[in-house]
Design an enzyme around this catalytic site. Structure first.
Site, PDB file in Angstrom:
ATOM      1  N   LYS A  49      34.922  39.855  29.832  1.00  0.00           N
ATOM      2  CA  LYS A  49      34.079  38.824  30.432  1.00  0.00           C
ATOM      3  C   LYS A  49      32.740  38.757  29.696  1.00  0.00           C
ATOM      4  O   LYS A  49      32.305  39.749  29.120  1.00  0.00           O
ATOM      5  CB  LYS A  49      33.796  39.180  31.901  1.00  0.00           C
ATOM      6  CG  LYS A  49      34.952  38.939  32.838  1.00  0.00           C
ATOM      7  CD  LYS A  49      34.546  39.233  34.270  1.00  0.00           C
ATOM      8  CE  LYS A  49      35.715  39.052  35.234  1.00  0.00           C
ATOM      9  NZ  LYS A  49      36.251  37.694  35.279  1.00  0.00           N
ATOM     10  N   ARG A  76      46.218  39.205  40.069  1.00  0.00           N
ATOM     11  CA  ARG A  76      47.590  38.806  40.409  1.00  0.00           C
ATOM     12  C   ARG A  76      48.592  39.887  40.000  1.00  0.00           C
ATOM     13  O   ARG A  76      49.654  40.009  40.592  1.00  0.00           O
ATOM     14  CB  ARG A  76      47.898  37.447  39.765  1.00  0.00           C
ATOM     15  CG  ARG A  76      47.828  37.432  38.280  1.00  0.00           C
ATOM     16  CD  ARG A  76      47.732  36.018  37.710  1.00  0.00           C
ATOM     17  NE  ARG A  76      46.375  35.471  37.817  1.00  0.00           N
ATOM     18  CZ  ARG A  76      46.043  34.241  37.465  1.00  0.00           C
ATOM     19  NH1 ARG A  76      46.958  33.404  37.011  1.00  0.00           N
ATOM     20  NH2 ARG A  76      44.801  33.827  37.582  1.00  0.00           N
TER      21      ARG A  76
END
Ligand code: BES
Ligand code: MN
Ligand code: ZN
Length: 482
Positions: free
Chosen positions: A260, A334
């Site tokens: 990130k 996920r």
């Protein structure tokens, strides 16, 4: 919370209600000489009865008096929050509330929500403020009213709901170095013990035996061991419905090899807010004791880049045998949820499953910071969640189920890939999870935009973890129907 009834004695911190007609709502035999100053105050033309609000008076009898105007249509949780925010910096151990003798008065109905808002809004995160430690904690509520079982249990329930929410907020606010998967596991274990839930946690060795390649693939870049925490509440018999809750407990998300950007990366300590919501809900459920069964799974890991980290293009195999190509290591939530869902469904065979996670930036783009995104394959379950949301004031907005995007997740070199291709990022993330759910009624709540920074909701703190969905999930479980 220690709740006591004391007839008509002035105390240091006193809350008195008045109605839209500016009439004080007090027990019948309340001594007139104490009320004159308050009545005079209410005569002031700038005090408008129609609108609700909190007024602070400097009385002779009490150190602090708060006159709370109910107004025409009071939202009691928000009104309680107004008082809570005013008293956020004020330390005291004892608060007294005067209530009318007439138990049918609407204030009696709204009393629980009022106190809930009050306790929630007073929350501040100060664990590591060495010079600003609170000296006093609110321990006693004194109700200046005739003794009443209903009022007492309303007070206790408000405390149970708020205390668990505030505890979940603490877990989220703790920084990543002090809230690792090991710390989160210890917190789950201690909480379970304190309220009589059963607790277990799968270690990495046990997860490897179960074939949880997705969860372990996320954890691979980190020195901290991952865990799958399992909490169980058995309030109903074999015939009662079973609800399964699954919360993302990613204690720090740097993105992995798909790193990130640096700006605001520190906020990714909040990537375990879904897990904390499940934690808080289970603490509430255990104390309220509804006749349902609830099993909670909190998969917990870090997502860091390192020489041992999973790389873009790597293929992982989940515990149900599905292969997943990791095209972006930052879509890690996920992956850990997929293994938890598949494992939990096989082992516990619930009637419905709800997962909750700070899952996608796309959810924040779509819905901002007020509504959490809701996605569900079941009308009945979606309705139950929407109802719980209205009851508790944790806002959710249902997104299209949109199976049309499902094929975007088909892999070329594997069964699945972990990202979609063309927009609808919140929906494709949900649909990825649904691939691991099968036919069980399922709902997914994305709290990426609502889990922290709740300045639009009066009973959420303006900064830090909001505690969103703790009370919603508890409310859902208490009334759950298959
Ligand atoms: N934890 C983040 C999602 C997130 C983003 C939460 C912003 C709160 C605020 C999640 O693990 C993530 O990084 N998601 C990616 C997915 C993408 C790579 C498909 C995202 O949303 O950018
Ligand atoms: Mn991520
Ligand atoms: Zn994440």
């Amino acid at each position: 919370m220690n709740i006591r009834f004391k007839p008509l004695k002035p105390t240091k911190n006193l809350v008195v209600f008045f109605d839209a007609k500016k009439h004080l709502l007090l027990p019948e035999d309340w001594p007139k000489e104490w009320t004159q100053a308050w009545k005079n105050y209410l005569k002031l033309p700038e005090i408008k009865g129609e609108s609700s609000g909190v007024h602070r008076l400097f009385g002779e009898l009490s150190e602090r008096v708060y006159l709370v105007g109910l107004g025409k249509a009071p939202v009691m949780r928000e009104l309680g929050a107004q008082l809570g925010k005013q008293l956020q910096q004020t330390e005291f151990s004892d608060l007294a509330l005067a209530l009318p003798s007439d138990r049918k008065h609407p204030i009696s109905n709204g009393f629980e929500a009022f106190l809930e808002g009050f306790f929630l809004a007073r929350y501040r995160y100060q664990e590591y403020k060495t010079k600003d430690q609170p000296k006093d904690q609110l321990k006693t509520l004194t109700l200046l009213a005739p003794k009443s079982k209903e009022l007492e249990s309303a007070g206790q329930k408000a405390w149970i709901l708020a205390e668990a929410t505030n505890e979940a907020r603490d877990l989220c606010n703790r920084p990543g170095n002090l809230m690792t998967p090991t710390h989160l596991k210890a917190a789950c274990q201690a909480m379970a013990k304190s309220v009589g839930l059963s607790f277990s946690a799968l270690t990495e060795t046990q997860m490897a035996k179960e074939g949880m390649g997705c969860l372990l693939g996320v954890s691979k870049g980190s020195e901290e061991p991952a865990f799958l925490n399992i909490l169980q509440y058995k309030g109903g018999g074999a015939k009662a419905p079973t609800l399964m809750l699954v919360g993302k407990g990613l204690t720090f998300d740097a993105g992995g090899i798909s790193l990130k950007p640096a700006a605001n990366m520190h906020e990714m300590k909040f990537d375990m807010c879904g897990g904390a919501a499940v934690y808080g809900a289970m603490k509430i459920i255990a104390q309220l004791g509804p006749k349902v069964n609830v099993v909670a799974l909190i998969p917990s890991s870090e997502n860091l880049p390192s020489g041992s980290a999973t790389k873009p293009g790597d293929i992982l195999t989940a515990c149900n045998g599905t292969t997943v190509e990791v095209q972006n290591t930052d879509a890690e939530g996920r992956l850990i949820l997929a293994d938890a869902l598949a494992y939990g469904l096989k082992r516990f065979k619930p009637d419905a499953v709800v997962d909750i996670a700070t899952l996608t930036g796309a959810c924040v783009v779509a819905l901002g910071h007020y509504h959490s995104g809701l996605q569900s394959s079941s009308e009945s379950l979606a309705k139950q969640i929407e109802k719980a949301s209205q009851q508790t004031g944790d806002p959710v907005w249902r997104m299209p189920h949109a199976d049309i995007y499902d094929k975007d997740l088909d892999g070329t070199v594997s069964d699945l890939k972990n990202i979609g291709s063309k927009g609808a990022g919140m929906i494709t993330a949900g649909l990825f999870l649904k691939r691991f759910v099968g036919k069980t009624p399922w709902a997914h709540i994305d709290i990426a935009g609502t889990a922290w920074g709740g300045d639009r909701i009066p009973f959420y703190p303006a900064q830090g973890a909001s505690g969103t969905a703790v009370r919603l999930l508890a409310e859902l479980a208490v009334h759950f129907k298959r």
